[in-house]
Structures are given as structure tokens and as C-alpha cells.
Design a protein around this motif. Structure first.
Motif, PDB file in Angstrom:
ATOM      1  N   TYR A  26     -59.485  52.171 -88.201  1.00 26.62           N
ATOM      2  CA  TYR A  26     -59.407  52.976 -88.645  1.00 26.62           C
ATOM      3  C   TYR A  26     -60.864  54.339 -88.499  1.00 26.62           C
TER       4      TYR A  26
ATOM      5  N   HIS B 151     -56.030  46.347 -92.273  1.00 25.24           N
ATOM      6  CA  HIS B 151     -54.831  45.641 -92.645  1.00 25.24           C
ATOM      7  C   HIS B 151     -53.343  47.120 -91.919  1.00 25.24           C
ATOM      8  N   ASN B 152     -53.798  47.825 -92.424  1.00 26.18           N
ATOM      9  CA  ASN B 152     -52.616  49.346 -92.702  1.00 26.18           C
ATOM     10  C   ASN B 152     -53.558  49.822 -90.825  1.00 26.18           C
ATOM     11  N   TYR B 153     -54.314  50.236 -90.698  1.00 25.77           N
ATOM     12  CA  TYR B 153     -55.013  51.195 -89.798  1.00 25.77           C
ATOM     13  C   TYR B 153     -55.991  50.117 -88.725  1.00 25.77           C
TER      14      TYR B 153
ATOM     15  N   ASN C 169     -50.244  54.362 -95.879  1.00 18.15           N
ATOM     16  CA  ASN C 169     -49.793  52.755 -95.341  1.00 18.15           C
ATOM     17  C   ASN C 169     -49.210  54.071 -94.038  1.00 18.15           C
ATOM     18  N   PRO C 170     -49.278  54.094 -93.143  1.00 18.99           N
ATOM     19  CA  PRO C 170     -49.331  54.416 -91.549  1.00 18.99           C
ATOM     20  C   PRO C 170     -47.514  54.440 -91.432  1.00 18.99           C
ATOM     21  N   ASP C 171     -46.974  54.165 -92.077  1.00 17.56           N
ATOM     22  CA  ASP C 171     -45.203  54.189 -91.734  1.00 17.56           C
ATOM     23  C   ASP C 171     -45.151  55.884 -92.277  1.00 17.56           C
TER      24      ASP C 171
END
Length: 193
Positions: free
Chosen positions: A120, A115-117, A141-143
Motif C-alpha cells: 500500500y 493485511h489487504n494491501y 478490501n482489494p476484492d
């Protein structure tokens, strides 16, 4: 038939379950010198379905077990609830549950990370490495990578593995930026339509 098999006893017991709930009962009956036979549950099911009433009740199952005991006496094994077999069976069952739980956890973790990466898996060769686990724990979280440069990221990665190459930090930031560019291009094309 009864005198031939009963060895002077009035009762022969047929138990469907001698591995779980019926195990203690079977052990008790055997200690009291009763004859105890193990009736396979698939035989019981077959007998139940061959009758006119196909419902499943304890009474119908008990009757099916009795019929199996009478008709298949010679073929049915004597109940032999040995603790070692029960222990092995329980241990294997618990192990299989843990293996299934681990597989479910791995799938859940994959779903969270993707979902975030989304890419990955290309970040690290070994997902179970200290560096990999440390990276995802530090940057769930990539932020959180938004304001980092390669030197800052490398310092973070080196906290988990001192031999992390500079190239690794560059690769991660490059893939992260590629994702941002890709997301922005999708947004721009959606707005331009």
C-alpha cells in the motif's frame, strides 16, 4: 533540631506527593502556615530498602518519609504546589498520551492495510492525502477492485482529487494484479508439491 526549624510550631510536614493527590493537602497546610517539605519518592524507596523490612506498605513509607525529613531537612525543597506548574504538567501529560495514542492508531492502521494491501505504501506518496484516504475508504478490501478498469478507478479517484493523473489508476491496478498473480503462483506451487 525541632526548635531550629519549626518556627514555634510542633509539627513539620513531609509529603511525598505534592503534584497529584497530595497537592490539595499541601496547599491546605501551607495556607494554615505549616512548614511543608517535599520528599522525593526515590529517597523514600531508598530508605525503605535500607531497612530490614523491604515490603511496601503505607506505614513503612510514612516512616521512611519521616526519616528523610529528619536527616535531609536542609536539602529537601519546600512544597510549592503552584497551579500553573500543575496545569502545565497535566497538559503535557495529556499531550503525551495523545501522541502515544496517535502512534498506536497509526500502527493499527498500518497492520490493517498491510493485511489487504501489502504494498500500500507504493500507491500514494502522501498517505494523508485526500486521494489516499478516499481510495482506502472506498476500497477497504482489494476484492472491490476486481471488476474495475482503469477508467472506472480514475473516476473514483477524481472524486477526491480532480487532478489525479490517469497513470495513478494504472499503477494501482497493476500492483493489485501483481499481487493476485503472486498469490496464485504461491497457491499453484503449493498444490503442485
Amino acid at each position: 533540631m525541632a526548635p531550629k526549624y519549626t518556627k514555634g510550631q510542633n509539627v513539620i510536614f513531609g509529603l511525598e506527593d505534592v503534584s497529584f493527590y497530595g497537592r490539595s493537602f499541601a496547599k491546605f497546610l501551607i495556607q494554615q502556615d505549616f512548614i511543608v517539605k517535599e520528599v522525593n519518592s526515590s529517597y523514600t524507596k531508598k530508605k525503605r530498602k535500607s531497612g530490614t523490612n523491604r515490603n511496601k506498605t503505607d506505614e513503612i513509607d510514612a516512616l521512611a518519609i519521616c526519616k528523610n525529613l529528619i536527616t535531609e531537612y536542609e536539602n529537601l525543597p519546600f512544597a510549592n504546589p503552584k497551579d500553573i506548574y500543575w496545569t502545565i504538567k497535566q497538559t503535557l501529560s495529556i499531550r503525551n498520551n495523545y501522541v502515544q495514542m496517535m502512534a498506536n492508531i497509526k500502527v493499527s492502521l498500518h497492520n490493517l492495510l498491510v493485511h489487504n494491501y501489502p504494498n500500500y505504501k507504493s500507491f500514494f506518496k502522501d498517505f494523508d492525502s485526500k486521494t489516499s484516504r478516499g481510495f482506502f475508504a472506498t476500497f477497504p478490501n482489494p476484492d472491490l477492485l476486481m471488476d474495475m478498469d482503469k477508467d472506472e478507478l480514475l473516476n473514483v479517484l477524481k472524486q477526491f482529487n480532480k487532478s489525479t493523473p490517469t497513470k495513478k489508476a494504472e499503477e494501482i491496478l497493476e500492483r493489485f494484479l501483481d499481487r493476485i498473480v503472486s498469490a496464485l503462483s504461491i497457491l499453484l506451487s503449493a498444490f503442485s508439491e
